[in-house]
Design a protein around this motif. Structure first.
Motif, PDB file in Angstrom:
ATOM      1  N   THR A 175      -1.288  -3.205 -10.190  1.00 13.24           N
ATOM      2  CA  THR A 175      -0.605  -3.266  -8.896  1.00 13.24           C
ATOM      3  C   THR A 175      -0.657  -1.915  -8.195  1.00 13.24           C
ATOM      4  OG1 THR A 175       0.904  -4.976  -9.701  1.00 13.24           O
ATOM      5  CG2 THR A 175       1.573  -3.757  -7.735  1.00 13.24           C
ATOM      6  N   ILE A 176      -0.358  -0.858  -8.928  1.00 17.66           N
ATOM      7  CA  ILE A 176      -0.378   0.479  -8.346  1.00 17.66           C
ATOM      8  C   ILE A 176      -1.773   0.835  -7.862  1.00 17.66           C
ATOM      9  CG2 ILE A 176      -0.154   2.934  -8.880  1.00 17.66           C
ATOM     10  CD1 ILE A 176       2.476   1.482  -8.422  1.00 17.66           C
ATOM     11  N   SER A 177      -2.797   0.482  -8.618  1.00 21.99           N
ATOM     12  CA  SER A 177      -4.168   0.794  -8.218  1.00 21.99           C
ATOM     13  C   SER A 177      -4.572   0.045  -6.955  1.00 21.99           C
ATOM     14  CB  SER A 177      -5.134   0.472  -9.362  1.00 21.99           C
ATOM     15  OG  SER A 177      -4.898   1.316 -10.477  1.00 21.99           O
ATOM     16  N   TRP A 178      -4.120  -1.203  -6.837  1.00 22.17           N
ATOM     17  CA  TRP A 178      -4.363  -1.963  -5.607  1.00 22.17           C
ATOM     18  C   TRP A 178      -3.735  -1.238  -4.419  1.00 22.17           C
ATOM     19  CZ3 TRP A 178      -7.833  -5.285  -4.409  1.00 22.17           C
ATOM     20  CH2 TRP A 178      -8.280  -6.262  -5.301  1.00 22.17           C
ATOM     21  N   VAL A 179      -2.472  -0.902  -4.545  1.00 24.57           N
ATOM     22  CA  VAL A 179      -1.742  -0.252  -3.447  1.00 24.57           C
ATOM     23  C   VAL A 179      -2.363   1.098  -3.121  1.00 24.57           C
ATOM     24  CG1 VAL A 179       0.472   0.732  -2.741  1.00 24.57           C
ATOM     25  CG2 VAL A 179       0.405  -1.455  -3.979  1.00 24.57           C
ATOM     26  N   TRP A 180      -2.686   1.851  -4.157  1.00 30.05           N
ATOM     27  CA  TRP A 180      -3.288   3.173  -3.985  1.00 30.05           C
ATOM     28  C   TRP A 180      -4.638   3.066  -3.272  1.00 30.05           C
ATOM     29  CZ3 TRP A 180      -4.480   6.795  -8.765  1.00 30.05           C
ATOM     30  CH2 TRP A 180      -4.794   8.096  -8.301  1.00 30.05           C
ATOM     31  N   MET A 181      -5.452   2.092  -3.683  1.00 27.28           N
ATOM     32  CA  MET A 181      -6.770   1.926  -3.069  1.00 27.28           C
ATOM     33  C   MET A 181      -6.646   1.529  -1.598  1.00 27.28           C
ATOM     34  SD  MET A 181     -10.026   2.168  -3.522  1.00 27.28           S
ATOM     35  CE  MET A 181     -10.206   2.232  -5.301  1.00 27.28           C
ATOM     36  N   VAL A 182      -5.764   0.598  -1.305  1.00 28.01           N
ATOM     37  CA  VAL A 182      -5.562   0.178   0.085  1.00 28.01           C
ATOM     38  C   VAL A 182      -5.063   1.351   0.921  1.00 28.01           C
ATOM     39  CG1 VAL A 182      -4.169  -1.270   1.611  1.00 28.01           C
ATOM     40  CG2 VAL A 182      -5.171  -2.248  -0.469  1.00 28.01           C
ATOM     41  N   THR A 183      -4.169   2.156   0.346  1.00 28.06           N
ATOM     42  CA  THR A 183      -3.600   3.296   1.067  1.00 28.06           C
ATOM     43  C   THR A 183      -4.672   4.309   1.454  1.00 28.06           C
ATOM     44  OG1 THR A 183      -1.477   3.068  -0.066  1.00 28.06           O
ATOM     45  CG2 THR A 183      -1.953   5.198   0.941  1.00 28.06           C
ATOM     46  N   ILE A 184      -5.565   4.656   0.526  1.00 28.12           N
ATOM     47  CA  ILE A 184      -6.586   5.654   0.862  1.00 28.12           C
ATOM     48  C   ILE A 184      -7.605   5.090   1.844  1.00 28.12           C
ATOM     49  CG2 ILE A 184      -6.269   6.939  -1.288  1.00 28.12           C
ATOM     50  CD1 ILE A 184      -8.889   5.699  -2.307  1.00 28.12           C
ATOM     51  N   TYR A 185      -7.874   3.783   1.783  1.00 26.12           N
ATOM     52  CA  TYR A 185      -8.751   3.168   2.791  1.00 26.12           C
ATOM     53  C   TYR A 185      -8.123   3.311   4.172  1.00 26.12           C
ATOM     54  CZ  TYR A 185     -12.642   0.854   0.355  1.00 26.12           C
ATOM     55  OH  TYR A 185     -13.804   0.591  -0.324  1.00 26.12           O
ATOM     56  N   VAL A 186      -6.838   3.011   4.271  1.00 19.04           N
ATOM     57  CA  VAL A 186      -6.145   3.096   5.564  1.00 19.04           C
ATOM     58  C   VAL A 186      -6.135   4.534   6.066  1.00 19.04           C
ATOM     59  CG1 VAL A 186      -3.909   2.854   6.714  1.00 19.04           C
ATOM     60  CG2 VAL A 186      -4.731   1.048   5.184  1.00 19.04           C
ATOM     61  N   LEU A 187      -5.807   5.482   5.195  1.00 23.82           N
ATOM     62  CA  LEU A 187      -5.745   6.885   5.598  1.00 23.82           C
ATOM     63  C   LEU A 187      -7.100   7.392   6.081  1.00 23.82           C
ATOM     64  CD1 LEU A 187      -3.454   8.430   2.813  1.00 23.82           C
ATOM     65  CD2 LEU A 187      -2.881   8.033   5.218  1.00 23.82           C
ATOM     66  N   LYS A 188      -8.180   7.030   5.373  1.00 19.39           N
ATOM     67  CA  LYS A 188      -9.499   7.491   5.785  1.00 19.39           C
ATOM     68  C   LYS A 188      -9.929   6.839   7.095  1.00 19.39           C
ATOM     69  CE  LYS A 188     -11.922  10.072   4.158  1.00 19.39           C
ATOM     70  NZ  LYS A 188     -11.969  11.544   4.339  1.00 19.39           N
ATOM     71  N   LEU A 189      -9.611   5.565   7.284  1.00 17.06           N
ATOM     72  CA  LEU A 189      -9.947   4.892   8.541  1.00 17.06           C
ATOM     73  C   LEU A 189      -9.207   5.532   9.710  1.00 17.06           C
ATOM     74  CD1 LEU A 189     -10.000   1.158   7.370  1.00 17.06           C
ATOM     75  CD2 LEU A 189     -11.962   2.462   8.244  1.00 17.06           C
ATOM     76  N   LEU A 190      -7.926   5.836   9.516  1.00 17.94           N
ATOM     77  CA  LEU A 190      -7.148   6.486  10.566  1.00 17.94           C
ATOM     78  C   LEU A 190      -7.681   7.889  10.853  1.00 17.94           C
ATOM     79  CD1 LEU A 190      -3.512   5.445   9.537  1.00 17.94           C
ATOM     80  CD2 LEU A 190      -4.867   4.567  11.467  1.00 17.94           C
ATOM     81  N   PHE A 191      -8.119   8.587   9.802  1.00 19.43           N
ATOM     82  CA  PHE A 191      -8.679   9.919   9.990  1.00 19.43           C
ATOM     83  C   PHE A 191      -9.994   9.861  10.758  1.00 19.43           C
ATOM     84  CE2 PHE A 191     -11.756  13.022   8.154  1.00 19.43           C
ATOM     85  CZ  PHE A 191     -11.274  14.155   8.800  1.00 19.43           C
TER      86      PHE A 191
END
Length: 357
Positions: A175-191
């Motif tokens: 679960t944590i890895s799913w959330v972590w992976m989605v979070t870094i995808y979102v952060l990089k897209l926003l960047f």
């Protein structure tokens, strides 16, 4: 991958040995990148064209280190009883060799006048001794050695793991890895879209989290989890392709294939004494090789030695220094600190003595 009933402890040790061998190869790749490619482009007195050099890809050895860290640190922290236990073990593992390398490198770069750009102030060196010089985003502290940039990324990962241990979320790695992976995808897209500051979207841990996550997922595969870890590993590989370069995606994907080969018992060729010995000194080698090697190369060049064969000199010297640091400083100090920590734990009512991993 679940261990079968007839699988022996010796086979488990083999797998750890193969992991040590990978760590040794990663350190060797980074060292050759620095000596053959980076030094030539930035410090050489008589630079040669190395634009097509294979050794420029040795920089990806750091990526392999991060995957290994995801695997090993997750394996380690699952055995820790508390956040304090985790941080004490990490400090015992990291600081003896690190402080030695910081002191030696600072003295070397301060003494040799040929490469003044490598020397830093005593205040900055003392700040480096904490290992916290790159941890706070936006605070730029000169490094005693250029290789130490990756330590801040590692420490961010340790902080994240400590938070998971403290909150009990460590028991939910998928679960944590799913959330972590989605979070870094979102952060990089926003960047990439220019919607958040680089300090957030281009932070080291954001750029390399996919590697740590993959390492954790490979450990989960080793322990019997099946479909979900594979999916997350694919997402981790895609992250490299999408946000960096096709080449880096290919190289990182090749590292993932190496881990699959390790888990299926197909890396036994790495289970040999020279590679395992190299893996044993890999941490010290990574810490001591870069600037010290540059000083040696510059000194030799300045005295007319310009043949490619001079590269063997810093390689041999760095390996010898790493052997000395590992066997005569790091390991003896670790044993003493572990005994002292074990005594403190015993007084607190715990009979178990921790082992640095």
């Amino acid at each position: 991958m679940r261990l079968r009933g007839n699988e022996t402890l010796d086979r488990i040790r083999d797998r750890i040995s193969e992991l040590d061998a990978l760590r040794g190869l990663a350190a060797l790749a980074v060292m050759l990148f620095h000596y053959v490619y980076f030094y030539n482009h930035n410090y050489a007195i008589h630079p040669i064209d190395t634009s097509g050099s294979f050794f420029q890809y040795g920089a990806y050895g750091v990526h392999l280190f991060f995957i290994i860290s995801g695997f090993v640190i997750y394996m380690t922290i699952r055995k820790c009883e508390s956040v304090k236990d985790f941080w004490v073990k990490r400090a015992i593992r990291l600081y003896p060799a690190y402080l030695t390398a910081v002191a030696f490198t600072f003295l070397a770069t301060s003494t040799y006048s040929g490469l003044d750009s490598l020397s830093i102030s005593i205040i900055d060196a003392l700040l480096n001794a904490t290992m916290l010089q790159g941890v706070v985003p936006g605070v730029d502290i000169p490094l005693v050695d250029g290789s130490y940039w990756s330590l801040a990324v590692e420490l961010h990962f340790y902080v994240f793991c400590g938070m998971l241990l403290a909150t009990g979320l460590l028991r939910s790695p998928l679960t944590i890895s799913w959330v972590w992976m989605v979070t870094i995808y979102v952060l990089k897209l926003l960047f990439v879209a220019g919607m958040i500051h680089p300090i957030v979207g281009d932070l080291g841990i954001v750029n390399y989290s996919n590697l740590f996550i993959a390492g954790v997922m490979f450990f989960e595969l080793k322990n019997g989890k099946r479909i979900v870890p594979h999916v997350i590993i694919v997402l981790a590989a895609a992250y490299q392709f999408i946000f960096f370069s096709f080449l880096s995606g290919v190289i990182v994907s090749a590292f993932y294939l190496l881990f699959y080969a390790l888990l299926t018992g197909n890396l036994r060729l790495l289970n040999n004494k020279p590679l395992i010995a190299l893996g044993t000194i890999s941490y010290s080698l990574y810490l001591i090789h870069q600037n010290v090697g540059y000083l040696i190369l510059h000194y030799l060049e300045d005295r007319g030695f310009t043949q490619p064969g001079i590269l063997a000199v810093p390689v041999v010297v760095s390996i010898l220094l790493a052997v000395v640091i590992t066997n005569f400083i790091e390991r003896p100090l670790q044993r003493k600190m572990l005994r002292a920590y074990g005594a403190v734990r015993a007084k607190d009512g715990s009979d178990s003595i921790p082992v640095a991993t």
